[in-house]
Each structure stands twice: as structure tokens, then as C-alpha cells.
Design an enzyme around this catalytic site. Structure first.
Site, PDB file in Angstrom:
ATOM      1  N   GLU A   1     -24.708  11.318 -29.824  1.00 60.06           N
ATOM      2  CA  GLU A   1     -23.853  10.753 -28.571  1.00 60.06           C
ATOM      3  C   GLU A   1     -22.777  10.876 -28.527  1.00 60.06           C
ATOM      4  OE1 GLU A   1     -26.506   6.519 -28.200  1.00 60.06           O
ATOM      5  OE2 GLU A   1     -25.321   6.790 -29.876  1.00 60.06           O
TER       6      GLU A   1
ATOM      7  N   GLY B   1     -11.687  -7.522 -12.199  1.00 65.13           N
ATOM      8  CA  GLY B   1     -12.316  -6.298 -11.527  1.00 65.13           C
ATOM      9  C   GLY B   1     -11.902  -6.164 -10.066  1.00 65.13           C
TER      10      GLY B   1
ATOM     11  N   TRP C   1      -2.876  -4.644 -14.365  1.00 63.30           N
ATOM     12  CA  TRP C   1      -2.246  -5.792 -14.010  1.00 63.30           C
ATOM     13  C   TRP C   1      -3.310  -6.406 -13.405  1.00 63.30           C
ATOM     14  CZ3 TRP C   1       3.146  -6.737 -11.903  1.00 63.30           C
ATOM     15  CH2 TRP C   1       3.276  -7.941 -10.974  1.00 63.30           C
TER      16      TRP C   1
ATOM     17  N   ASP D   1      -6.826  -7.662 -23.003  1.00 62.03           N
ATOM     18  CA  ASP D   1      -6.333  -9.079 -23.207  1.00 62.03           C
ATOM     19  C   ASP D   1      -6.094  -9.428 -24.690  1.00 62.03           C
ATOM     20  OD1 ASP D   1      -5.811 -11.669 -22.681  1.00 62.03           O
ATOM     21  OD2 ASP D   1      -7.476 -12.090 -21.341  1.00 62.03           O
TER      22      ASP D   1
ATOM     23  N   ARG E   1     -10.770 -20.455 -14.890  1.00 68.67           N
ATOM     24  CA  ARG E   1     -10.693 -19.618 -16.183  1.00 68.67           C
ATOM     25  C   ARG E   1      -9.807 -20.509 -17.070  1.00 68.67           C
ATOM     26  NH1 ARG E   1      -9.452 -13.716 -18.380  1.00 68.67           N
ATOM     27  NH2 ARG E   1     -10.957 -13.265 -19.658  1.00 68.67           N
TER      28      ARG E   1
ATOM     29  N   PHE F   1      -1.808 -21.327   7.669  1.00 67.87           N
ATOM     30  CA  PHE F   1      -0.718 -20.451   7.680  1.00 67.87           C
ATOM     31  C   PHE F   1       0.128 -20.911   8.804  1.00 67.87           C
ATOM     32  CE2 PHE F   1       1.574 -16.868  10.185  1.00 67.87           C
ATOM     33  CZ  PHE F   1       2.319 -16.470   9.179  1.00 67.87           C
TER      34      PHE F   1
ATOM     35  N   CYS G   1      -6.306  -4.992 -10.975  1.00 72.18           N
ATOM     36  CA  CYS G   1      -7.268  -5.592 -11.446  1.00 72.18           C
ATOM     37  C   CYS G   1      -7.318  -6.960 -10.928  1.00 72.18           C
ATOM     38  CB  CYS G   1      -7.534  -5.369 -13.021  1.00 72.18           C
ATOM     39  SG  CYS G   1      -8.994  -6.487 -13.511  1.00 72.18           S
TER      40      CYS G   1
ATOM     41  N   ASP H   1     -15.750  -5.892 -12.592  1.00 75.85           N
ATOM     42  CA  ASP H   1     -16.202  -6.128 -14.054  1.00 75.85           C
ATOM     43  C   ASP H   1     -17.421  -5.562 -14.591  1.00 75.85           C
ATOM     44  OD1 ASP H   1     -13.579  -7.194 -14.614  1.00 75.85           O
ATOM     45  OD2 ASP H   1     -14.213  -9.202 -14.872  1.00 75.85           O
TER      46      ASP H   1
ATOM     47  N   ASP I   1      -7.602  -3.523  -2.452  1.00 73.53           N
ATOM     48  CA  ASP I   1      -7.302  -3.109  -0.998  1.00 73.53           C
ATOM     49  C   ASP I   1      -6.475  -2.411  -0.901  1.00 73.53           C
ATOM     50  OD1 ASP I   1      -4.796  -4.802  -1.282  1.00 73.53           O
ATOM     51  OD2 ASP I   1      -6.023  -6.401  -1.952  1.00 73.53           O
TER      52      ASP I   1
HETATM   53  C1  DGJ Z   1     -10.744  -9.413 -16.484  1.00 70.56           C
HETATM   54  C2  DGJ Z   1     -10.874  -7.955 -16.144  1.00 70.56           C
HETATM   55  O1  DGJ Z   1     -11.355  -7.606 -15.109  1.00 70.56           O
HETATM   56  C3  DGJ Z   1     -11.438  -7.569 -17.501  1.00 70.56           C
HETATM   57  O2  DGJ Z   1     -11.662  -5.839 -17.578  1.00 70.56           O
HETATM   58  C4  DGJ Z   1     -10.614  -7.858 -18.844  1.00 70.56           C
HETATM   59  O3  DGJ Z   1      -9.356  -7.279 -18.423  1.00 70.56           O
HETATM   60  C5  DGJ Z   1     -10.388  -9.120 -18.860  1.00 70.56           C
HETATM   61  N1  DGJ Z   1     -10.145  -9.804 -17.480  1.00 70.56           N
HETATM   62  C6  DGJ Z   1      -9.540  -9.814 -19.662  1.00 70.56           C
HETATM   63  O4  DGJ Z   1      -9.246 -11.116 -19.719  1.00 70.56           O
END
Ligand code: DGJ
Length: 725
Positions: free
Chosen positions: A613, A528, A476, A366, A442, A279, A525, A547, A533
Site C-alpha cells: 500500500e 467541510g 480556517w 484541531d 458543537r 435583514f 472549511c 467532511d 462559495d
Molecule cells: C471540521 C473539519 O471539517 C474537519 O476536517 C476537522 O478539521 C474538524 N472540524 C476539527 O475540529
């Protein structure tokens, strides 16, 4: 309450149960004199002075060898000034010298809480919060710092941030600027950090302070799954309801560092702020740099009151309207049911089944846009894939409305696939140093969110696509970390600013989303809980906690998360079994109990469940709707750790007349012992009815002697609903 004593120079911040005190000494050094249980008086009398070898003396000491910045407790430590402990601020001046040595000039009180431009911050008006601004100056560097303090008396919350101002006529470089420095007189303390990995986040780790510096942080560009920007320092014997502890949180979603030093004389210093590695910030004449906000809560009575104060403060003074205290819809998320393989009829079938069970919001995850049929392509092309959703999102949202459901959508604005129209048009919009091969995560790259035109382009696409769509929710997401961030839009000397400018860009766009779609609930998100924060919570009132949807793992993840963050912020879903993450089986009752302690939803094919169920799901949804106010606005008590014979927790209403106690049994043991669950937070004088039991239970018995548990069978759930009569 802030008290300035102009005669003694004493500056005292009182909250309901704690006192924080500072004093500028005869040389203008701002000393930190005390932080702990609420007391009165001048605590500077406790500061020891002694001639310490190899701890140098500043010029002003005029030969007094007992005066050394290396020993004194300081409010905001400098660097290169004879204090060899952790620095809070480091500057590089135009002549190449490095250092920072500040002296007190003045301080003022302001009604209401300060705000930070472009950064998240707790808010409050005069009867809830007030502000103290202390100005220090380094006359050689021609730089001043304003130490900002927000005092939220009712929550025992003290927020801090720092503004660095260049008063000179040449650009200087900030090499480090912590948001918080806290010197404590004894290092006989434990440090608790919240650590983990993707799908296993925020697990508490506790260890006594050892000599030297111990730190956690992130250099991943997001606050990270690995370490959370929240730490606790506590007395070695501290527990849920006893002994002193300090919680320190950073409202920031990027690179951070929390460092604690146990120094040569067994005192402790905590610094918290933007990670100094990599930084730098160029500060031109007249410019101001503002650190992210940090927040401190001291609890004289253990972790429970500390957490409950953080929870209340986050709910009341960080989460903004319209979501503050408002019920959130029970949702079903398509991800673990369909992944990328869906069309509108498959989705509507799932929605129909879900609506029939009382679920209110359908979240299309997604895969709905561009040519995104797997996670290798399409990211960045924010237009509807009409081969999956003929006619686009608007007719789909109308069909959901006809089923009595609203639409939620997944987006990942910060990233791009190379196999996308956006990348084809703007390959220079990704963060990557020239000539270096990409490092993919990814299979995707990170967009240069330091650039407004990049954010504008993403925003423009989404606004067009969402126009006319009846949208209730956005998720998001952000599915990779930053690597070697380099922006084509910044000159070489500014590349050290990229990671922070990136976070500012994310915040700016989030704010734009909030303003454009004020009634849309945004769930944060990052794969997950990679960016769980308090900074994100200012924009996204809930965050997908992990996740990992395995209910048994979630017990540990949600337990750790609860030290800082309230249950209402933790996205939690009932998923299918065996778990796709662990291959473990858990009953629907256990999965429901665990998910109900957060922002509740489902993530499985509800249509594939048996009639029994389905009836149980309908019952869970109805029960959640009945108690969600308690979960959202009540006080949270951890009744056990997650690694014992059971994990138990309670949500107790503010008036103590209602409580929901939840328990999940641990691993099976032969001939299990008789166990009594001691409750907390009830009114000892009130009588409680538990579920529909005929007998009433006095609050004091439930708290002192406990509630007799049946013999526990592995991974079974108990939910007790208490109402005072
Ligand atoms: C990661 C997320 O945490 C999941 O719940 C899901 O939305 C996937 N990405 C989708 O690509």
C-alpha cells in the site's frame, strides 16, 4: 464588449457567445430585453404589451392600460409600484412608507472591472473586463441605485452588483437589496439547485418551474451545507453539451436567497442576493450600501461549457496571487488519524512516514492550542499547548523541515468555547440576544465578528503564536451556524445588520491574514463544505469540500460541486477504510482516483499501511505531481452522472494534447453490459496514446464511438492518461 446606443437608448453587453440587452423605455423604466446566444439588433421589439386585468398602470402611463410594471421585463425590480413579482429592492422611508420605484438617469462605461469595498469580486483589467454603471433614481425616496456590470468577454461572464445611495437628509432603511434580477420571457425552464446536509453537500436537484415562487437560501449565517449560493436555470432538454442554460452565483458567504418566480403569464424572474428575512440596513444621508457581487454565465450549449467558463473565470479572475495557477503541495492532514489525541512524537512519526512517500505538507488539525483535548473546550485560546508540542510550534516546524515537509495548521477564529480563557475574559463578545439562553453548536459559541476589537484580539493571539513559525498553510474552519445574531455593540435599530456585518468582519480578517502571511495557502472549511462559495474562494483558494471522506459519496459531492467550482478548489483526501462516515470499504486505487480530481492529500495513518500500500501511495503522489497542472489548469468534463454504471470525468489540457480520464465503477450487476466511454474535449484530428498501450486512438473515435471499457467490477477505478502524438 459594451455598446451604448444613445439614439435608441439600447444598452448591449456582448460576450464571446452571448448577448445581454437592456433599454430604458419612454418612462425611464429600465427594461431587460434579452439574455441568450449572441445576436444583434434591438430586442425590445419582442416585448408584448396588452391590457391585463389586475395588473395596475403607473401614473406616467396616462391611461394606457397596456403599460404595467407587473408585466414588463425589468432589469432591477422595485416594490410597491404595481409589480407584484419578486422585488429586488425594498426601502422603508422615514415616514414609514415602503417601496422602491426607480427610473433611469444615465450610464457610463469604465475600463477595467469595478471593485467592491470589503467584498469579494472578480477582477480584471481593460483587455479582460470592462464595467458598465447604470444609474437609476427614485426621486420620492431621494435614493439612487448604481447597477454595476462587469463584462468578461472571454469567459461569457457578466458580474453584477448594486450600490444604493441615500441622497436625502434622513436615514432610510433598506429591507431588501438583491444583487441580481433576471427576467426571462419564458418560464418553461428547469431550476437546478445544489443541496444537501453536513457530510453530503451540493447534490444537484432539478425540477421544472411551477407557478409561484420557488427558492433556496440560507439563514444560518454561513452559506450552508444545505443550499449553495449557485443555481442553474435551463431549457427542459438541457444536458452537458446541448441547450440553453444560465448559471447564477453569489459571491457571498452568509445568508442568501435565490428565488425564481413563474408568474401568471409564464415568464420567469430570478433574484439572487442577501436573504431579505431578518435583514435591514440603516442608510444615513450620503451613505452607500453595496450588495455582494453576483455572477452570470449563459451557455447556449449546455452545462459543460457553463461550468468550464465558471472554472476558468474563478481560476483566472477570482483566485488571487500567489495561488492563481500555482501548484499546491500534496498534504497529509492529522485529523482522522489522531483527532485530539497526539503529541509531537506521534505527529512526527506520521510526518516521517508521509515524507518518505512524497507528501510535502503536514497539516496539524484541531487540538494543538489552549487546553483543547476534545471539542468541548479551549476554542479561542490561540496559544500552543506545550504539553503536546514542547517548546511551541517553531521547533515543531523546524523538525518538519528536517523531514522535508512544511507545516500547516488548523484554526477556527470565529468561535469560542465557554471553557476558555477568552470567554472568561469577554463573555459579551459572543453573538447572543440579551437574556436568551445560549443555543450551542458543537458546544461552542460564535464570536461577534462585527466588532473590530474582537477580530483584533483573535488576530493578535494568532500573530503572536505564529511568530517565528515556518508556516505554509492554514485551514480556517467554522463549525457551527449562527443563531439569533445580536451584537452588544450595535443599537436596537441596527440589529438587522448583524448577519451581514458578521460576513464583512470575516472577510476583513481573512484579508488581514492574506496580507500578513502572503505566502501561506489558506484552505476554507466550515465542517467541510458548509461555506463552499465563490466569496470564500476570493480569500481561500481551496476549500475542504466535505467532511465526508468516503470516496464513493465523494463522487456525488464533487460532481455537484463541479457545476460551479473548479476541481483545484476542492480539498480532497484519501482516507482510511472502512470509512469512518459510512463504514464502507473502497480500494486505495478508488480513493486515490477520487481525491486526485481535487486539491489532493491524505488523511490516514500512512505508517500503518502495508509495504504494498505504501508503494501504491508513493505511486499516486508521483502521478498526481505529474498531472496536477492538467487538473489545476485544464478543462473539466463530466462524462457521466454519478448514479449510473460508472462515474467518469476528464481533465483536458487547454491545447487538447493531454487528458486524464478517471472512472469509478458503480454497484455490481450480474452479466454487466459492454460499455463504451465517450470522451469529450479532445481534438478530433489528433491521435492519442492511452497509458502505455501500443495502439494510438484517433480523437474523433474516442469522442464519437467511445473507448471500450473492460467489464466493470463494483467500485473499481480506471485512470487513462492520454497524450497526443
Ligand atoms: C471540521 C473539519 O471539517 C474537519 O476536517 C476537522 O478539521 C474538524 N472540524 C476539527 O475540529
Amino acid at each position: 464588449m459594451i455598446i451604448l446606443d444613445h439614439n435608441t437608448g439600447l444598452i448591449t453587453l456582448h460576450t464571446r457567445r452571448t448577448t445581454y440587452q437592456m433599454k430604458a423605455d419612454q418612462h425611464g423604466v429600465l427594461l431587460h430585453t434579452y439574455y441568450g446566444s449572441r445576436i444583434r439588433g434591438d430586442l425590445s421589439r419582442l416585448i408584448p404589451y396588452a391590457d391585463r386585468g389586475f395588473s395596475p398602470n403607473p401614473d406616467e402611463a396616462a391611461g394606457d392600460r397596456t403599460y404595467s410594471l407587473d408585466v414588463l421585463p425589468q432589469e432591477y425590480s422595485g416594490s410597491g409600484n404595481g409589480d407584484y413579482r419578486l422585488s429586488s429592492l425594498a426601502l422603508e422611508l422615514p415616514d414609514g412608507s415602503c417601496g422602491a420605484d426607480f427610473r433611469y438617469t444615465d450610464c457610463i462605461i469604465i475600463h477595467d472591472k469595478y471593485e467592491l469595498d470589503g467584498l469579494p469580486a472578480f477582477f480584471g483589467i481593460s483587455d479582460e473586463a470592462e464595467t458598465l454603471v447604470i444609474t437609476l433614481e427614485d426621486t420620492v425616496a431621494q435614493v439612487s441605485v448604481q447597477l454595476l456590470y462587469g463584462v468578461f468577454e472571454a469567459y461569457d461572464l457578466i458580474t453584477r452588483a448594486v450600490r444604493v445611495v441615500n441622497h436625502g437628509d434622513r436615514t432610510i432603511r433598506i429591507l431588501q437589496a438583491a444583487s441580481l434580477c433576471l427576467d426571462l420571457p419564458s418560464a418553461d425552464l428547469d431550476l437546478i439547485t445544489f443541496d444537501g446536509r453536513h457530510t453530503y453537500e451540493r447534490v444537484p436537484h432539478r425540477a421544472p418551474l411551477r407557478p409561484g415562487v420557488q427558492s433556496v437560501g440560507s439563514l444560518r449565517g454561513i452559506s450552508s451545507h444545505q443550499h449553495n449560493p449557485f443555481v442553474v436555470l435551463c431549457a427542459p432538454d438541457a444536458g452537458e453539451d446541448h441547450a440553453l442554460c444560465y448559471g447564477a452565483m453569489l459571491l457571498y458567504s452568509g445568508n442568501f436567497q435565490a428565488a425564481v418566480e413563474r408568474n401568471q403569464f409564464d415568464t420567469a424572474r430570478l433574484t439572487l442576493g442577501i436573504h431579505p428575512d431578518g435583514f435591514t440596513w440603516n442608510l444615513a444621508p450620503g451613505e452607500t450600501f453595496c450588495t455582494p457581487e453576483a455572477a452570470l454565465i449563459c451557455s447556449p450549449d449546455g452545462f459543460g461549457p457553463m461550468s468550464r467558463n465558471f472554472h476558468r473565470a474563478i481560476r483566472d479572475c477570482l483566485i488571487r496571487d500567489p495561488w492563481a495557477g500555482r501548484p499546491k503541495p500534496v498534504l497529509v492532514n492529522s485529523w482522522e488519524t489522531t483527532y485530539f489525541d497526539f503529541d509531537d512524537s506521534k505527529l512526527l512519526a506520521l510526518a516521517k512516514e508521509s515524507a518518505a512517500l512524497g507528501v510535502e505538507l503536514f497539516v496539524l488539525d484541531d487540538g494543538w492550542f489552549g487546553h483543547r483535548n476534545d471539542d468541548r473546550g479551549g476554542l479561542g485560546d490561540w496559544w500552543t499547548n506545550e504539553s503536546k508540542l514542547p517548546g511551541g510550534l517553531a521547533p515543531f516546524s523546524r523538525k518538519l523541515r528536517e523531514l522535508g515537509m512544511s507545516l500547516g495548521l488548523w484554526i477556527e477564529p470565529e468561535c469560542v468555547s465557554e471553557d476558555s480563557a477568552l470567554y472568561a475574559a469577554h463573555p459579551d463578545w459572543v453573538l447572543n440576544p440579551p437574556g436568551r439562553p445560549y443555543v450551542r453548536g458543537r458546544d461552542q459559541l460564535v464570536l461577534d465578528f462585527t466588532r473590530k476589537e474582537v477580530r483584533d484580539a483573535v488576530f493578535g493571539m494568532l500573530r503572536k503564536t505564529l511568530d517565528g513559525v515556518d508556516l505554509a498553510y492554514l485551514k480556517w474552519d467554522m463549525n457551527r451556524c449562527l443563531t439569533a445574531p445580536w451584537s452588544a455593540a450595535l443599537p436596537p435599530e441596527r440589529q438587522g445588520e448583524v448577519s451581514h456585518r458578521y460576513v464583512l468582519g470575516v472577510y476583513e480578517l481573512l484579508e488581514r491574514f492574506r496580507k500578513t502571511w502572503p505566502n501561506v495557502l489558506i484552505e476554507g472549511c466550515a465542517g467541510g463544505g458548509g461555506r463552499f462559495d465563490a466569496g470564500m474562494l476570493y480569500y481561500t483558494p481551496q476549500i475542504w469540500c466535505s467532511d465526508n471522506t468516503d470516496a464513493i459519496d465523494r463522487l456525488t459531492i464533487q460532481y455537484g460541486t463541479s457545476f460551479a467550482y473548479p476541481p483545484c478548489t476542492m480539498g480532497a483526501h484519501v482516507a482510511s477504510v472502512p470509512s469512518c462516515h459510512t463504514d464502507r470499504w473502497a480500494s486505495l486505487a478508488v480513493r486515490g482516483t477520487v481525491a486526485m480530481s481535487g486539491a489532493f492529500g491524505y488523511e490516514l495513518d500512512l505508517g500503518a499501511l502495508s509495504p504494498e500500500e505504501k508503494a501504491e501511495v508513493a505511486q499516486q503522489v508521483a502521478e498526481y505531481k505529474a498531472v496536477q497542472d492538467l487538473i489545476r489548469n485544464g478543462d473539466y468534463y463530466r462524462l457521466s452522472r454519478p448514479d449510473g454504471p460508472y462515474t467518469a470525468w476528464a481533465n483536458v489540457s487547454r491545447n487538447q494534447r493531454e487528458a486524464l480520464v478517471s472512472l469509478v465503477a458503480g454497484p455490481a450487476v450480474a452479466a454487466p453490459p459492454f460499455l463504451f466511454l465517450k470522451l469529450q474535449g479532445l481534438d478530433p484530428k489528433l491521435q492519442y496514446r492511452i497509458n502505455d498501450e501500443p495502439e494510438l486512438w484517433p480523437g474523433d473515435i474516442l469522442m464519437q464511438a467511445g473507448y471500450p471499457l473492460p467489464l466493470l467490477r463494483e467500485h473499481t477505478a480506471i485512470r487513462l492518461h492520454l497524450t497526443a502524438e
